[in-house]
Scaffold this active site. Structure first.
Site: not given
Length: 605
Positions: A318, A354
């Site tokens: 990720e 993110c």
């Protein structure tokens, strides 16, 4: 008489409620209201009687140095020491030293985890749910302290911590408690004509010891989130935390361990490791680690993948994002509320998110109006842990951020707010960057291609309101994590953009809600691969075992090798024709082809 008295009592209650309510409720509506209230009460009672009661427990708070000390040059590396120097990014306050783990210490932690997992794997889903319910209760009871500790170690504000540490963790816990067992129950799979005598099942078994290497931007959630999924799936887990937030990591680990201990389980099931980067590959290539979840940057992800490949360890990566936030013409009537979403999505955790908003792409007809709604708001944002925007984790990227803003200015963009580091008058050793607004950004600028991961709002004008023009900008960078599209639900352009945006997740007329409802989380391209959260996330830390067995074995119906294809083969042409007949019976299109196949079988038997 009793019925009349009861009815009179209800009427008095209704009259009392009507006095308290701000709106007039017609008499015909009261039966429906009472029915709904009764249903809610019954649901609450049912939930209370069918769920496991959580156990309340206590964990000592982490200790601070007795004397407050502000570091002259705040850094995780201290001269003359191999230990990690922990400090508060918002103030520069020294928090303590954490000794990094050696390879031998990592081996011991993994061995302890493996021994605990061997027993934990035999627990039931109900036992695991009970542990998570207890953990959920602790988080709810201790929200303020968890936020305070996370803020001290990461520099964020209490509001940012409440949203980014508590809300998402309690959501994940609740989802796994309610839906985790269903996701991991054995699932039946279909068979086919040739194998109609077979029964097919997929089971989800624990992998053993899994690992997670997590980033610093959400020190509580990024640590606890992988633990929740892993232990519910029956695994043990070793988490390598960032050196930037090493101080809080042991306390947050003890919170999870406390829930295990409260129910009589071995706390060694969850392990936390602090180490310098050069030691981390001892985890990522460890022969006893069965799966790795990595949360971080592309550069480090490549090293993790290369290291894991040596031991053939599967990974879920990720990585960062350059998330587009697209506003179409059909959203013109909601620009005020959209501006509020943009501010929260951009400056949450000082932009160190993110799935934070990295690019706002606006169609020409509404560009100037939306920009006008944002400029003064950004300029008015205050810096500080008790203000609007908190500190950044360190100052080592300030020159890069200033360079991106400066480059955009040189190439025709307008810097309407901020753009440089900030010397906080009360906390001169804190790491602050001014909330920044850069308008008229074009896709060829570096600021539109590189992840900022800071408090920088960039506005880009699409050439037109067409899906093609919008998507050309949205899909330009080598990222594909989250995205958001705003427009009328019936707008065909909105639907085309949702289908065409290159991302792992899309929020329609909202921001980042895919994580608040436990949908699969992850990206494509430079944003990584694999998914965590939801069913897919739970199953990714399981060994998916396919089981094919006889449905009617008790009748003697089992697979047999027909004479034409038994070894030694007597006639290759006849054997081949027989096998062709089997294929045509099983997969032929239409009855004629299946009949032809049957003839081939009979002729060559």
């Amino acid at each position: 008489m009793a019925n009349q008295a009861l009815e009179g009592g209800w009427r008095q209650v209704e009259a009392w409620l009507q006095e308290k309510l701000p709106v007039q409720i017609p008499p015909v509506a009261w039966p429906a209201i009472w029915t709904a209230l009764a249903a809610i009460i019954l649901y609450i009672v049912y939930s209370a009687t069918t769920s496991d009661t959580p156990i309340r427990y206590k964990i000592p708070s982490p200790k601070l140095p007795e004397k407050e000390e502000i570091l002259e040059k705040p850094s995780i590396k201290a001269s003359g020491s191999t230990a990690v120097q922990c400090y508060a990014p918002a103030t520069g306050q020294f928090l303590g030293f954490v000794n990094p783990s050696t390879p031998d210490a990592i081996d011991r932690a993994i061995d302890q985890c493996q021994a605990a997992q061997a027993k934990w794997a035999r627990t039931t889903f109900r036992q695991r749910r009970h542990v998570l319910s207890t953990l959920l209760q602790y988080v709810l009871d201790n929200q303020e302290e968890i936020c305070r500790i996370a803020c001290l170690d990461s520099g964020k504000t209490m509001v940012d911590a409440q949203l980014g540490e508590i809300l998402v963790t309690t959501e994940k816990l609740q989802w796994v408690i309610k839906h985790g067992e269903k996701a991991l129950k054995p699932s039946r799979r279909p068979t086919n004509l040739l194998m109609s005598y077979k029964r097919n099942t997929v089971v989800y078994e624990p992998m053993g010891v899994v690992a997670a290497l997590v980033s610093w931007n959400y020190p509580f959630h990024n640590l606890v989130g992988p633990m929740i999924s892993s232990i519910f799936a029956g695994n043990g887990i070793v988490v390598k935390v960032s050196e930037q937030t090493a101080w809080s990591s042991q306390h947050f680990t003890n919170i999870v361990r406390g829930a295990l201990v409260a129910h009589g389980h071995d706390p060694a099931l969850v392990q936390t490791i602090v180490c310098w980067p050069q030691t981390a590959n001892h985890i990522t290539s460890h022969p006893k680690v069965s799966h790795i979840t990595f949360i971080g940057s592309q550069a480090v992800a490549q090293k993790v993948a290369a290291s894991a490949a040596k031991a053939m360890i599967p990974t879920c990566q990720e990585l960062g994002g350059k998330d587009p936030f697209i506003v179409l013409d059909s959203a013109a009537g909601r620009l005020e509320s959209i501006a509020e979403v943009i501010l929260r999505g951009t400056f949450q955790a000082s932009g160190q998110n993110c799935i934070g908003i990295e690019r706002v792409i606006v169609t020409p007809a509404i560009y100037d109006r939306l920009l006008g709604l944002l400029v003064e708001r950004v300029r008015a944002l205050r810096l500080g842990q008790d203000a609007d925007v908190g500190a950044m984790i360190s100052d080592n990227r300030f020159s890069q951020l200033e360079g991106l803003v400066g480059d955009a200015l040189l190439h025709g963009a307008r810097v309407l707010a901020g753009g440089k580091r900030y010397n906080h008058p009360d906390h001169p050793k804190g790491h602050y960057f001014t909330p920044t607004l850069v308008a008229d950004v074009t896709p060829d600028m570096a600021i539109a291609q590189e992840e900022c991961f800071g408090p920088i709002l960039t506005i880009m004008k699409a050439p037109s309101n067409s899906a093609e023009d919008v998507l050309r900008i949205a899909n330009a960078p080598n990222f594909g994590l989250g995205s958001a599209v705003f427009g009328a639900d019936s707008d065909p352009v909105l639907q085309a953009v949702v289908r065409g945006v290159r991302a792992g997740m899309v929020a329609v007329n909202d921001f980042a809600v895919f994580y608040a409802v436990q949908l699969p989380f992850g990206g494509v391209g430079g944003s990584g691969f694999g998914r965590f959260a939801a069913e897919e996330g739970l199953r990714s830390v399981c060994n998916m075992k396919s089981i094919c067995e006889d449905r009617f074995g008790w009748l003697g119906i089992r697979t047999g090798i027909p004479p034409p294809i038994r070894y030694p083969i007597k006639s290759q042409p006849k054997s081949w024709s027989f096998a062709r007949g089997v294929v045509e019976v099983g997969y032929g299109i239409g009855g004629a082809q299946k009949a032809k196949g049957l003839v081939n079988i009979l002729r060559n038997s």
